[in-house]
Design a protein around this motif. Structure first.
Motif, PDB file in Angstrom:
ATOM      1  N   HIS A   1      34.337  44.417  42.643  1.00 41.40           N
ATOM      2  CA  HIS A   1      33.436  44.436  43.794  1.00 41.40           C
ATOM      3  C   HIS A   1      32.344  43.390  43.627  1.00 41.40           C
ATOM      4  CE1 HIS A   1      29.630  46.087  45.713  1.00 41.40           C
ATOM      5  NE2 HIS A   1      30.399  45.788  46.738  1.00 41.40           N
ATOM      6  N   SER A   2      32.096  42.602  44.662  1.00 41.89           N
ATOM      7  CA  SER A   2      30.988  41.652  44.709  1.00 41.89           C
ATOM      8  C   SER A   2      31.055  40.693  43.518  1.00 41.89           C
ATOM      9  CB  SER A   2      29.663  42.422  44.770  1.00 41.89           C
ATOM     10  OG  SER A   2      28.600  41.596  45.163  1.00 41.89           O
TER      11      SER A   2
ATOM     12  N   ALA B   1      36.667  43.384  46.627  1.00 40.78           N
ATOM     13  CA  ALA B   1      35.871  43.929  47.711  1.00 40.78           C
ATOM     14  C   ALA B   1      34.624  43.073  47.884  1.00 40.78           C
ATOM     15  CB  ALA B   1      35.496  45.376  47.418  1.00 40.78           C
ATOM     16  N   GLU B   2      34.588  42.313  48.957  1.00 42.80           N
ATOM     17  CA  GLU B   2      33.476  41.413  49.269  1.00 42.80           C
ATOM     18  C   GLU B   2      33.026  40.618  48.039  1.00 42.80           C
ATOM     19  OE1 GLU B   2      30.378  42.757  51.813  1.00 42.80           O
ATOM     20  OE2 GLU B   2      31.691  44.045  52.996  1.00 42.80           O
ATOM     21  N   PRO B   3      33.922  39.863  47.437  1.00 44.88           N
ATOM     22  CA  PRO B   3      33.585  39.106  46.229  1.00 44.88           C
ATOM     23  C   PRO B   3      32.771  37.857  46.542  1.00 44.88           C
ATOM     24  CG  PRO B   3      35.777  38.529  46.928  1.00 44.88           C
ATOM     25  CD  PRO B   3      35.308  39.609  47.873  1.00 44.88           C
ATOM     26  N   ASN B   4      32.109  37.315  45.528  1.00 41.72           N
ATOM     27  CA  ASN B   4      31.466  35.997  45.647  1.00 41.72           C
ATOM     28  C   ASN B   4      32.543  34.943  45.446  1.00 41.72           C
ATOM     29  OD1 ASN B   4      29.290  37.948  44.389  1.00 41.72           O
ATOM     30  ND2 ASN B   4      28.149  36.309  45.379  1.00 41.72           N
TER      31      ASN B   4
ATOM     32  N   ARG C   1      47.470  39.967  46.236  1.00 40.98           N
ATOM     33  CA  ARG C   1      46.019  40.030  46.384  1.00 40.98           C
ATOM     34  C   ARG C   1      45.669  40.734  47.687  1.00 40.98           C
ATOM     35  NH1 ARG C   1      46.359  33.917  47.084  1.00 40.98           N
ATOM     36  NH2 ARG C   1      48.253  34.813  47.980  1.00 40.98           N
ATOM     37  N   THR C   2      44.573  41.471  47.675  1.00 40.42           N
ATOM     38  CA  THR C   2      44.046  42.120  48.871  1.00 40.42           C
ATOM     39  C   THR C   2      42.537  41.954  48.887  1.00 40.42           C
ATOM     40  OG1 THR C   2      45.825  43.778  48.813  1.00 40.42           O
ATOM     41  CG2 THR C   2      43.915  44.261  50.200  1.00 40.42           C
ATOM     42  N   TYR C   3      41.999  41.720  50.074  1.00 41.56           N
ATOM     43  CA  TYR C   3      40.559  41.530  50.262  1.00 41.56           C
ATOM     44  C   TYR C   3      40.049  42.681  51.126  1.00 41.56           C
ATOM     45  CZ  TYR C   3      36.242  38.875  51.261  1.00 41.56           C
ATOM     46  OH  TYR C   3      34.935  38.448  51.365  1.00 41.56           O
ATOM     47  N   LEU C   4      39.089  43.456  50.613  1.00 39.10           N
ATOM     48  CA  LEU C   4      38.480  44.547  51.361  1.00 39.10           C
ATOM     49  C   LEU C   4      37.096  44.131  51.834  1.00 39.10           C
ATOM     50  CD1 LEU C   4      39.380  47.590  49.037  1.00 39.10           C
ATOM     51  CD2 LEU C   4      40.745  46.538  50.857  1.00 39.10           C
ATOM     52  N   VAL C   5      36.786  44.448  53.073  1.00 32.18           N
ATOM     53  CA  VAL C   5      35.491  44.074  53.644  1.00 32.18           C
ATOM     54  C   VAL C   5      34.968  45.240  54.467  1.00 32.18           C
ATOM     55  CG1 VAL C   5      36.564  43.001  55.681  1.00 32.18           C
ATOM     56  CG2 VAL C   5      34.245  42.334  55.004  1.00 32.18           C
TER      57      VAL C   5
ATOM     58  N   HIS D   1      28.127  46.354  52.463  1.00 30.59           N
ATOM     59  CA  HIS D   1      28.551  45.673  51.242  1.00 30.59           C
ATOM     60  C   HIS D   1      28.943  46.660  50.143  1.00 30.59           C
ATOM     61  CE1 HIS D   1      28.914  42.433  48.377  1.00 30.59           C
ATOM     62  NE2 HIS D   1      28.043  43.019  47.568  1.00 30.59           N
ATOM     63  N   ASN D   2      28.267  47.784  50.048  1.00 30.09           N
ATOM     64  CA  ASN D   2      28.600  48.805  49.047  1.00 30.09           C
ATOM     65  C   ASN D   2      29.669  49.745  49.617  1.00 30.09           C
ATOM     66  OD1 ASN D   2      26.544  48.509  46.662  1.00 30.09           O
ATOM     67  ND2 ASN D   2      25.351  48.224  48.526  1.00 30.09           N
ATOM     68  N   LEU D   3      30.792  49.165  49.985  1.00 34.28           N
ATOM     69  CA  LEU D   3      31.770  49.897  50.776  1.00 34.28           C
ATOM     70  C   LEU D   3      32.389  51.085  50.068  1.00 34.28           C
ATOM     71  CD1 LEU D   3      34.622  47.210  51.261  1.00 34.28           C
ATOM     72  CD2 LEU D   3      32.734  46.953  49.721  1.00 34.28           C
ATOM     73  N   MET D   4      32.522  51.044  48.747  1.00 40.25           N
ATOM     74  CA  MET D   4      33.126  52.177  48.031  1.00 40.25           C
ATOM     75  C   MET D   4      32.146  53.340  47.919  1.00 40.25           C
ATOM     76  SD  MET D   4      31.917  49.712  46.058  1.00 40.25           S
ATOM     77  CE  MET D   4      30.689  49.531  44.779  1.00 40.25           C
ATOM     78  N   LEU D   5      30.853  53.101  48.177  1.00 45.16           N
ATOM     79  CA  LEU D   5      29.850  54.164  48.220  1.00 45.16           C
ATOM     80  C   LEU D   5      29.553  54.583  49.653  1.00 45.16           C
ATOM     81  CD1 LEU D   5      27.338  52.823  45.544  1.00 45.16           C
ATOM     82  CD2 LEU D   5      29.159  54.500  45.224  1.00 45.16           C
ATOM     83  N   ASP D   6      29.585  53.622  50.568  1.00 45.00           N
ATOM     84  CA  ASP D   6      29.291  53.923  51.966  1.00 45.00           C
ATOM     85  C   ASP D   6      30.388  54.766  52.607  1.00 45.00           C
ATOM     86  OD1 ASP D   6      27.016  52.393  51.705  1.00 45.00           O
ATOM     87  OD2 ASP D   6      27.859  50.614  52.659  1.00 45.00           O
TER      88      ASP D   6
END
Length: 258
Positions: free
Chosen positions: A98-99, A122-125, A200-204, A232-237
């Motif tokens: 993540h990030s 998940a929303e990486p830099n 690869r998978t991109y989560l947003v 941005h904190n999608l696994m917590l939100d």
């Protein structure tokens, strides 16, 4: 908690291991966070169907050591995680980042493709410039941030959950990590991500849209999955939809070597 002394970094990296049969899944957190706080509930979610999970605290974060002479660049953190996986004798893991942890995960997958079967970020830099958390940190002088800015950041963040995680991080590590994210790397994580052959998978998060990096990932042919009602904190939100999306992304993992 388990630990490994890394001779290059002269520090202990620590992780929490959740036992299970089947795939080995490695979770890498973002700037100022910890793996357990961000991913324990995801790793144990029924949508992932069990499996062994490694919740890794990057150097300078959580329970891992805080070496003062470590550069805290994404490439260096990736090498530290690779050392941990080599120590455990696992290969072809499912790697989730993540990030900032997404950038670390990409560098790991690019430098050690034998270690990674599937990659979910998940929303990486993906490119230089930093993000909403790292850019203000990197703009400060290192000494001033360590002595004053870090405490101010903890006290003024509008997310109490982030403050709780941030308190466990080393101010020097946070600053150097932020500077590294703003400076970027050559090649950039985005370029490395495009060149990877592993699935690869991109989560947003829905609340992060429009997201330029997600659009770039989609243009590279990488599946982009939107997590509703999440920022941005999608696994917590929105942990339920995050876990289900992650489970689907990992459902058709290729053959494994461990």
């Amino acid at each position: 908690m388990r630990e490994l002394f890394l001779t290059d970094a002269k520090a202990y990296i620590r992780w929490i291991e959740l036992p299970g049969e089947g795939p080995v899944r490695v979770f890498v957190h973002g700037l100022g966070c910890t793996a357990a706080s961000d991913f324990a509930h995801i790793a144990a979610h029924p949508a992932l169907g069990g499996g062994r999970a490694l919740l890794v605290d990057l150097l300078g974060h959580g329970l891992s050591d805080r070496p003062a002479d470590f550069d805290y660049r994404m490439e260096s953190q990736a090498a530290a995680v690779a050392g941990l996986l080599d120590h455990l004798g696992v290969t072809a893991v499912d790697l989730v980042g993540h990030s900032m942890g997404g950038a670390v995960a990409i560098h790991l997958a690019a430098s050690r493709p034998d270690l990674v079967a599937r990659l979910v970020v998940a929303e990486p830099n993906l490119h230089a410039g930093g993000g909403a958390f790292s850019t203000p940190v990197a703009a400060q002088d290192e000494a001033a941030f360590v002595t004053q800015g870090f405490a101010r950041m903890v006290d003024t963040t509008d997310r109490p959950d982030y403050a709780a995680r941030l308190r466990l991080a080393d101010p020097l590590a946070v600053h150097r990590s932020a500077v590294a994210l703003v400076e970027g790397s050559t090649p950039a994580p985005g370029d490395l991500l495009g060149a990877l052959t592993a699935p690869r998978t991109y989560l947003v998060g829905e609340l992060s849209l429009p997201d330029a990096d997600a659009e770039k990932a989609a243009a590279l042919g990488i599946p982009v999955v939107e997590i509703p009602r999440a920022g941005h904190n999608l696994m917590l939100d929105n942990p339920e939809d995050f876990a289900r999306a992650l489970g689907r992304a990992l459902a058709e993992a290729p053959a494994r070597g461990n």
